[in-house]
Design a protein around this motif. Structure first.
Motif, PDB file in Angstrom:
ATOM      1  N   ALA A   1      -4.185   2.279   5.678  1.00  0.00           N
ATOM      2  CA  ALA A   1      -4.420   3.669   5.308  1.00  0.00           C
ATOM      3  C   ALA A   1      -5.848   4.115   5.610  1.00  0.00           C
ATOM      4  CB  ALA A   1      -4.109   3.868   3.826  1.00  0.00           C
ATOM      5  N   SER A   2      -6.789   3.155   5.644  1.00  0.00           N
ATOM      6  CA  SER A   2      -8.193   3.510   5.881  1.00  0.00           C
ATOM      7  C   SER A   2      -8.611   3.392   7.343  1.00  0.00           C
ATOM      8  CB  SER A   2      -9.095   2.622   5.023  1.00  0.00           C
ATOM      9  OG  SER A   2      -8.945   1.251   5.381  1.00  0.00           O
ATOM     10  N   LEU A   3      -7.672   3.049   8.245  1.00  0.00           N
ATOM     11  CA  LEU A   3      -8.015   2.952   9.661  1.00  0.00           C
ATOM     12  C   LEU A   3      -8.422   4.320  10.214  1.00  0.00           C
ATOM     13  CD1 LEU A   3      -5.166   0.625  11.032  1.00  0.00           C
ATOM     14  CD2 LEU A   3      -7.585   0.041  10.739  1.00  0.00           C
ATOM     15  N   PRO A   4      -9.410   4.368  11.104  1.00  0.00           N
ATOM     16  CA  PRO A   4      -9.798   5.643  11.716  1.00  0.00           C
ATOM     17  C   PRO A   4      -8.625   6.261  12.473  1.00  0.00           C
ATOM     18  CG  PRO A   4     -11.457   3.955  12.132  1.00  0.00           C
ATOM     19  CD  PRO A   4     -10.275   3.253  11.533  1.00  0.00           C
ATOM     20  N   GLY A   5      -8.356   7.513  12.195  1.00  0.00           N
ATOM     21  CA  GLY A   5      -7.278   8.220  12.862  1.00  0.00           C
ATOM     22  C   GLY A   5      -5.982   8.258  12.085  1.00  0.00           C
ATOM     23  N   VAL A   6      -5.867   7.474  10.998  1.00  0.00           N
ATOM     24  CA  VAL A   6      -4.658   7.470  10.189  1.00  0.00           C
ATOM     25  C   VAL A   6      -4.714   8.635   9.202  1.00  0.00           C
ATOM     26  CG1 VAL A   6      -3.322   6.225   8.460  1.00  0.00           C
ATOM     27  CG2 VAL A   6      -4.271   5.003  10.416  1.00  0.00           C
ATOM     28  N   LEU A   7      -3.690   9.497   9.251  1.00  0.00           N
ATOM     29  CA  LEU A   7      -3.634  10.662   8.369  1.00  0.00           C
ATOM     30  C   LEU A   7      -2.853  10.378   7.092  1.00  0.00           C
ATOM     31  CD1 LEU A   7      -2.904  13.427  11.045  1.00  0.00           C
ATOM     32  CD2 LEU A   7      -5.118  12.743  10.083  1.00  0.00           C
ATOM     33  N   SER A   8      -1.783   9.575   7.202  1.00  0.00           N
ATOM     34  CA  SER A   8      -0.979   9.263   6.023  1.00  0.00           C
ATOM     35  C   SER A   8      -0.187   7.989   6.287  1.00  0.00           C
ATOM     36  CB  SER A   8      -0.020  10.412   5.673  1.00  0.00           C
ATOM     37  OG  SER A   8       0.939  10.590   6.701  1.00  0.00           O
ATOM     38  N   LEU A   9       0.209   7.345   5.189  1.00  0.00           N
ATOM     39  CA  LEU A   9       1.018   6.137   5.258  1.00  0.00           C
ATOM     40  C   LEU A   9       2.040   6.231   4.133  1.00  0.00           C
ATOM     41  CD1 LEU A   9       1.477   3.354   6.597  1.00  0.00           C
ATOM     42  CD2 LEU A   9      -0.054   2.389   4.870  1.00  0.00           C
ATOM     43  N   GLN A  10       3.324   6.267   4.477  1.00  0.00           N
ATOM     44  CA  GLN A  10       4.381   6.456   3.491  1.00  0.00           C
ATOM     45  C   GLN A  10       5.349   5.291   3.486  1.00  0.00           C
ATOM     46  OE1 GLN A  10       6.218  10.204   4.475  1.00  0.00           O
ATOM     47  NE2 GLN A  10       4.670  11.390   3.396  1.00  0.00           N
ATOM     48  N   ASP A  11       5.754   4.897   2.293  1.00  0.00           N
ATOM     49  CA  ASP A  11       6.798   3.899   2.108  1.00  0.00           C
ATOM     50  C   ASP A  11       8.132   4.654   2.143  1.00  0.00           C
ATOM     51  OD1 ASP A  11       8.654   2.045   1.233  1.00  0.00           O
ATOM     52  OD2 ASP A  11       7.239   1.060  -0.114  1.00  0.00           O
ATOM     53  N   GLN A  12       8.959   4.412   3.154  1.00  0.00           N
ATOM     54  CA  GLN A  12      10.186   5.171   3.334  1.00  0.00           C
ATOM     55  C   GLN A  12      11.182   4.948   2.198  1.00  0.00           C
ATOM     56  OE1 GLN A  12       8.994   7.259   5.506  1.00  0.00           O
ATOM     57  NE2 GLN A  12      10.746   7.217   6.878  1.00  0.00           N
ATOM     58  N   GLU A  13      11.197   3.754   1.645  1.00  0.00           N
ATOM     59  CA  GLU A  13      12.147   3.453   0.572  1.00  0.00           C
ATOM     60  C   GLU A  13      11.665   4.021  -0.764  1.00  0.00           C
ATOM     61  OE1 GLU A  13      12.822  -0.702   0.513  1.00  0.00           O
ATOM     62  OE2 GLU A  13      14.025  -0.706   2.344  1.00  0.00           O
ATOM     63  N   ALA A  14      10.353   3.936  -1.008  1.00  0.00           N
ATOM     64  CA  ALA A  14       9.815   4.441  -2.281  1.00  0.00           C
ATOM     65  C   ALA A  14       9.591   5.924  -2.248  1.00  0.00           C
ATOM     66  CB  ALA A  14       8.508   3.719  -2.608  1.00  0.00           C
ATOM     67  N   GLY A  15       9.464   6.487  -1.009  1.00  0.00           N
ATOM     68  CA  GLY A  15       9.218   7.906  -0.865  1.00  0.00           C
ATOM     69  C   GLY A  15       7.813   8.318  -1.243  1.00  0.00           C
ATOM     70  N   THR A  16       6.837   7.388  -1.126  1.00  0.00           N
ATOM     71  CA  THR A  16       5.463   7.697  -1.482  1.00  0.00           C
ATOM     72  C   THR A  16       4.573   7.587  -0.268  1.00  0.00           C
ATOM     73  OG1 THR A  16       5.074   5.380  -2.084  1.00  0.00           O
ATOM     74  CG2 THR A  16       5.802   6.876  -3.823  1.00  0.00           C
TER      75      THR A  16
END
Length: 232
Positions: free
Chosen positions: A217-232
């Motif tokens: 999530a903290s990598l340069p260029g990453v806008l969002s990171l979502q868990d598809q099963e948890a929906g978060t």
């Protein structure tokens, strides 16, 4: 062979439609590229071609005393559906998830041929076996292939896909994490969406999971990171 009349043709077409609907519905729920309509059309088309071959055989035999092989047209269906199946694999891009859908299309075509021949028991049992294989064996296959490895189904949104993927691969090598079922799409506003299935190592899964999520999530260029099963 029973007489081919209007009612018999209708029954065979309905049997083909039913199997296509059941198998296509399972693929639709799994968000695969070929769903209900595609499977129903393949099954119906195979059924129509098979009935056409039978009618052609009967008419030619009555008129000339000899007739061509009634299964010749059906044989072309079995080989021809492969082109449609190849399209579902290519559509998956960097993933090979479309292979199962390609196989289901081919199997549905074969069941459609059985329906066209009027083999109702074979049609229903074959269709049920295909549906059961798709619906019930996914978890069994996963358990056999990966054992007790924990996994995450993630979707990552980024602005620079190349740099992010390079950094992500380095992080996975360091943590002993494997990435599977990668898919890449372009978002309407210009960013990139990367879908992935993350297999965590057998040991220290909780620590590896937490570190992977935080550092990704903290990598340069990453806008969002979502868990598809948890929906978060």
């Amino acid at each position: 062979m029973r007489e081919i009349n209007f009612i018999e043709i209708a029954l065979r077409l309905l049997a083909a439609m039913l199997i296509g609907f059941l198998v296509g519905g399972q693929r639709e729920r799994s968000a695969r590229p070929a769903g209900v309509r595609t499977h129903m059309l393949v099954s119906l088309g195979a059924c129509v071609v098979t009935i056409t071959g039978i009618l052609l055989f009967e008419q030619t035999l009555a008129a000339f005393g000899s007739a061509p092989d009634p299964g010749r047209l059906s044989a072309q269906v079995i080989s021809g559906v492969g082109f449609l199946g190849a399209g579902t694999i290519i559509k998956e891009g960097f993933s090979v998830r479309g292979l199962t859908t390609a196989a289901s299309l081919w199997a549905v075509a074969c069941v459609g041929i059985a329906a066209g021949m009027g083999y109702y028991v074979l049609t229903l049992l074959g269709g049920a076996a295909i549906f059961f294989t798709l619906a019930a064996f996914s978890r069994i296959q996963r358990a056999v292939r990966y054992g007790k490895q924990a996994e995450l189904n993630l979707q990552l949104e980024c602005t620079q896909m190349g740099e992010v993927m390079i950094a992500l691969n380095r992080l996975c090598d360091e943590l002993g994490i494997a990435l599977h079922d990668l898919s890449f799409t372009r978002a309407p506003h210009g960013s990139y969406l990367v879908g992935m299935r993350v297999l965590l190592p057998g040991r220290a899964q909780a620590a590896a999971r937490q570190r992977f999520l935080q550092e990704t999530a903290s990598l340069p260029g990453v806008l969002s990171l979502q868990d598809q099963e948890a929906g978060t």
